[in-house]
Scaffold this active site. Structure first.
Site, PDB file in Angstrom:
ATOM      1  N   GLU A 192      35.086  -2.629 -21.378  1.00 52.70           N
ATOM      2  CA  GLU A 192      36.281  -1.570 -21.979  1.00 52.70           C
ATOM      3  C   GLU A 192      36.682  -1.231 -22.529  1.00 52.70           C
ATOM      4  OE1 GLU A 192      38.750  -3.453 -18.526  1.00 52.70           O
ATOM      5  OE2 GLU A 192      38.575  -0.915 -17.469  1.00 52.70           O
ATOM      6  N   GLU A 205      34.774  -7.598 -12.274  1.00 55.78           N
ATOM      7  CA  GLU A 205      35.852  -7.846 -12.392  1.00 55.78           C
ATOM      8  C   GLU A 205      36.307  -7.728 -10.604  1.00 55.78           C
ATOM      9  OE1 GLU A 205      35.592  -5.813 -14.433  1.00 55.78           O
ATOM     10  OE2 GLU A 205      36.912  -5.912 -15.904  1.00 55.78           O
TER      11      GLU A 205
HETATM   12  C1  LIG Z   1      48.150  -7.462 -25.212  1.00 52.81           C
HETATM   13  C2  LIG Z   1      47.533  -7.318 -23.478  1.00 52.81           C
HETATM   14  C3  LIG Z   1      48.097  -8.448 -22.879  1.00 52.81           C
HETATM   15  C4  LIG Z   1      47.221  -8.876 -21.632  1.00 52.81           C
HETATM   16  C5  LIG Z   1      47.797  -9.804 -20.991  1.00 52.81           C
HETATM   17  C6  LIG Z   1      46.303 -10.315 -19.895  1.00 52.81           C
HETATM   18  C7  LIG Z   1      47.135  -9.505 -18.854  1.00 52.81           C
HETATM   19  C8  LIG Z   1      46.630  -9.253 -17.482  1.00 52.81           C
HETATM   20  C9  LIG Z   1      44.907  -8.397 -17.693  1.00 52.81           C
HETATM   21  C10 LIG Z   1      44.131  -8.311 -16.565  1.00 52.81           C
HETATM   22  C11 LIG Z   1      43.239  -7.511 -17.330  1.00 52.81           C
HETATM   23  C12 LIG Z   1      41.908  -7.016 -16.455  1.00 52.81           C
HETATM   24  C13 LIG Z   1      41.328  -6.242 -16.795  1.00 52.81           C
HETATM   25  C14 LIG Z   1      40.382  -7.003 -17.622  1.00 52.81           C
HETATM   26  C15 LIG Z   1      39.783  -8.208 -16.720  1.00 52.81           C
HETATM   27  C16 LIG Z   1      38.491  -8.878 -16.594  1.00 52.81           C
HETATM   28  O1  LIG Z   1      38.269  -8.461 -18.180  1.00 52.81           O
HETATM   29  S1  LIG Z   1      38.524 -10.176 -16.180  1.00 52.81           S
HETATM   30  C17 LIG Z   1      37.477 -11.068 -17.236  1.00 52.81           C
HETATM   31  C18 LIG Z   1      36.315 -10.124 -16.654  1.00 52.81           C
HETATM   32  N1  LIG Z   1      34.711 -11.056 -17.521  1.00 52.81           N
HETATM   33  C19 LIG Z   1      34.261 -12.143 -16.714  1.00 52.81           C
HETATM   34  O2  LIG Z   1      34.541 -11.764 -15.308  1.00 52.81           O
HETATM   35  C20 LIG Z   1      33.370 -13.138 -17.335  1.00 52.81           C
HETATM   36  C21 LIG Z   1      33.787 -14.525 -17.716  1.00 52.81           C
HETATM   37  N2  LIG Z   1      32.954 -15.491 -18.260  1.00 52.81           N
HETATM   38  C22 LIG Z   1      31.792 -15.302 -18.226  1.00 52.81           C
HETATM   39  O3  LIG Z   1      31.047 -15.477 -16.846  1.00 52.81           O
HETATM   40  C23 LIG Z   1      30.604 -16.451 -18.980  1.00 52.81           C
HETATM   41  O4  LIG Z   1      31.425 -17.204 -19.408  1.00 52.81           O
HETATM   42  C24 LIG Z   1      29.681 -15.964 -19.227  1.00 52.81           C
HETATM   43  C25 LIG Z   1      30.084 -14.738 -20.989  1.00 52.81           C
HETATM   44  C26 LIG Z   1      28.741 -15.053 -18.833  1.00 52.81           C
HETATM   45  C27 LIG Z   1      28.691 -16.208 -20.289  1.00 52.81           C
HETATM   46  O5  LIG Z   1      28.341 -17.794 -19.867  1.00 52.81           O
HETATM   47  P1  LIG Z   1      27.413 -19.104 -20.636  1.00 52.81           P
HETATM   48  O6  LIG Z   1      26.826 -19.040 -21.392  1.00 52.81           O
HETATM   49  O7  LIG Z   1      27.778 -20.303 -19.186  1.00 52.81           O
HETATM   50  O8  LIG Z   1      29.454 -20.296 -20.941  1.00 52.81           O
HETATM   51  P2  LIG Z   1      30.504 -20.592 -20.146  1.00 52.81           P
HETATM   52  O9  LIG Z   1      30.435 -21.916 -19.936  1.00 52.81           O
HETATM   53  O10 LIG Z   1      30.863 -19.601 -18.789  1.00 52.81           O
HETATM   54  O11 LIG Z   1      31.635 -20.107 -20.621  1.00 52.81           O
HETATM   55  C28 LIG Z   1      32.053 -20.903 -22.644  1.00 52.81           C
HETATM   56  C29 LIG Z   1      33.863 -21.234 -22.741  1.00 52.81           C
HETATM   57  O12 LIG Z   1      33.964 -19.941 -22.656  1.00 52.81           O
HETATM   58  C30 LIG Z   1      34.835 -19.741 -21.512  1.00 52.81           C
HETATM   59  N3  LIG Z   1      35.273 -18.164 -20.538  1.00 52.81           N
HETATM   60  C31 LIG Z   1      34.508 -17.110 -20.304  1.00 52.81           C
HETATM   61  N4  LIG Z   1      34.548 -16.496 -20.596  1.00 52.81           N
HETATM   62  C32 LIG Z   1      35.939 -16.494 -20.117  1.00 52.81           C
HETATM   63  C33 LIG Z   1      36.910 -15.809 -20.138  1.00 52.81           C
HETATM   64  N5  LIG Z   1      36.690 -14.650 -19.661  1.00 52.81           N
HETATM   65  N6  LIG Z   1      38.408 -15.708 -19.648  1.00 52.81           N
HETATM   66  C34 LIG Z   1      38.500 -17.642 -20.320  1.00 52.81           C
HETATM   67  N7  LIG Z   1      37.742 -18.024 -20.733  1.00 52.81           N
HETATM   68  C35 LIG Z   1      36.481 -17.566 -20.121  1.00 52.81           C
HETATM   69  C36 LIG Z   1      34.587 -20.403 -20.227  1.00 52.81           C
HETATM   70  O13 LIG Z   1      35.404 -20.747 -19.584  1.00 52.81           O
HETATM   71  C37 LIG Z   1      33.802 -21.817 -21.099  1.00 52.81           C
HETATM   72  O14 LIG Z   1      35.022 -22.288 -21.240  1.00 52.81           O
HETATM   73  P3  LIG Z   1      35.051 -23.550 -21.706  1.00 52.81           P
HETATM   74  O15 LIG Z   1      34.329 -24.433 -19.823  1.00 52.81           O
HETATM   75  O16 LIG Z   1      36.543 -24.341 -21.595  1.00 52.81           O
HETATM   76  O17 LIG Z   1      34.245 -24.134 -22.079  1.00 52.81           O
END
Ligand SMILES: CCCCCCCCCCCCC/C=C/C(=O)SCCNC(=O)CCNC(=O)[C@H](O)C(C)(C)COP(=O)(O)OP(=O)(O)OC[C@H]1O[C@@H](n2cnc3c(N)ncnc32)[C@H](O)[C@@H]1OP(=O)(O)O
Length: 268
Positions: free
Chosen positions: A114, A134
């Site tokens: 986005e 999502e």
């Molecule tokens: C001022 C504004 C304030 C706003 C406050 C927010 C409140 C309301 C928000 C509402 C939002 C609505 C709109 C948006 C929604 C979204 O974006 S929902 C999230 C969508 N994204 C995903 O689903 C992607 C999630 N991540 C993955 O699929 C994978 O991590 C990856 C990117 C494909 C990479 O995979 P890989 O290489 O296997 O790495 P991982 O081991 O998965 O990740 C490494 C570490 O990073 C952490 N992590 C990854 N993505 C996120 C994330 N989106 N949020 C938090 N942390 C994330 C993952 O947990 C790993 O952490 P550790 O396990 O601690 O190492």
């Protein structure tokens, strides 16, 4: 500014903003979104900056979207307040009077995609993947994706992408018109974006701002309204010192020298 900034800013005629949360694939938490909002506002009002490039740190992800750690335990009103705030941040980018180029250095998912859609246009690394996963989390895009993706690729492709969480490859994104330039090697994406932005700084700043304004108004307004705005802005440009210098430079076979960046008009 927090002690441990989640965003680095390299000021200049082309200001480079880098998302700095590589351990979590540059997930967008409240702090990072707040810093991004402040940096875009300050740069747009600087009077010296002419373009912005936004990229992610690390070589894996532009941004993995909203920080999922912030999504748990929210009641509906708190989530709505935060969503609205997040939308406001991306809307500031989408309505910035300066061109904003996203240098997509890897995966851009959810709010990360986005953010790409809110930019003027992206430059994509060959390994970039763009998606709105999502629905698989029981969420929906909440930072403008349901509106901006539809306007970019059409309702069928956009709806399919949101319902299935499909990750678009960089080549597919280029085919769909999500980026004006073919994908580049990952280690060239920031350089390419900066070069593109620098080229824009050689063009009339007021003209650039008027084109951005006219194009953005066309997204929602009836064509007739957009044409009226276009003719008003084109008339302003035609009579501007910028146009006088641009045309004189053409006639004198020299490079035009445009003044400071146009003072951003308040978006109406
Ligand atoms: C001022 C504004 C304030 C706003 C406050 C927010 C409140 C309301 C928000 C509402 C939002 C609505 C709109 C948006 C929604 C979204 O974006 S929902 C999230 C969508 N994204 C995903 O689903 C992607 C999630 N991540 C993955 O699929 C994978 O991590 C990856 C990117 C494909 C990479 O995979 P890989 O290489 O296997 O790495 P991982 O081991 O998965 O990740 C490494 C570490 O990073 C952490 N992590 C990854 N993505 C996120 C994330 N989106 N949020 C938090 N942390 C994330 C993952 O947990 C790993 O952490 P550790 O396990 O601690 O190492």
């Amino acid at each position: 500014m927090s002690a441990n900034p989640s965003l680095t800013v390299e000021d200049g005629p082309v200001t480079l903003l880098r998302l700095e949360r590589p351990d979590v694939h540059n997930a967008l938490n409240s702090d990072l979104l707040g810093e991004l909002d402040t940096a875009v506002a300050r740069t747009a009002a600087s009077g010296t900056a002419r373009a912005i490039v936004i990229t992610g740190s690390g070589d894996r992800a532009f941004s993995a979207g909203a920080d999922l750690g912030e999504l748990t335990g929210l009641d509906a009103s708190e989530a709505h307040a935060r969503l609205t705030r997040g939308q406001q941040v991306l809307n500031r980018i989408a309505t910035c009077p300066l061109p904003v180029i996203a240098a997509v250095n890897g995966t851009a998912l959810g709010g990360g995609f986005e953010l790409v859609l809110a930019a003027t246009f992206p430059v994509l690394a060959q390994n970039a993947k763009l998606g709105l996963p999502e629905a698989g989390l029981g969420l929906i895009p909440g930072y403008g994706g349901t509106q901006r993706l539809v306007r970019s690729v059409g309702p069928q492709v956009a709806t399919h992408a949101m319902l299935t969480g499909t990750r678009l490859t960089a080549d597919r994104a280029y085919e769909l018109g999500l980026t004006p330039v073919p994908p580049v090697a990952a280690d060239e994406v920031v350089t390419t974006a900066l070069e593109t932005a620098r080229d824009l700084t050689t063009r009339g700043p007021a003209a650039i701002q008027s084109i951005l304004s006219a194009v953005r108004s066309s997204a929602d307004a009836p064509t007739e309204t957009g044409l009226r705005l276009e003719s008003a802005l084109a008339a302003l440009a035609t009579g501007s010192p910028e146009a006088a210098e641009g045309i004189a430079a053409f006639r004198e076979k020299r490079t035009p020298v445009f003044g400071d960046a146009a003072q951003p008009r308040e978006e109406t």
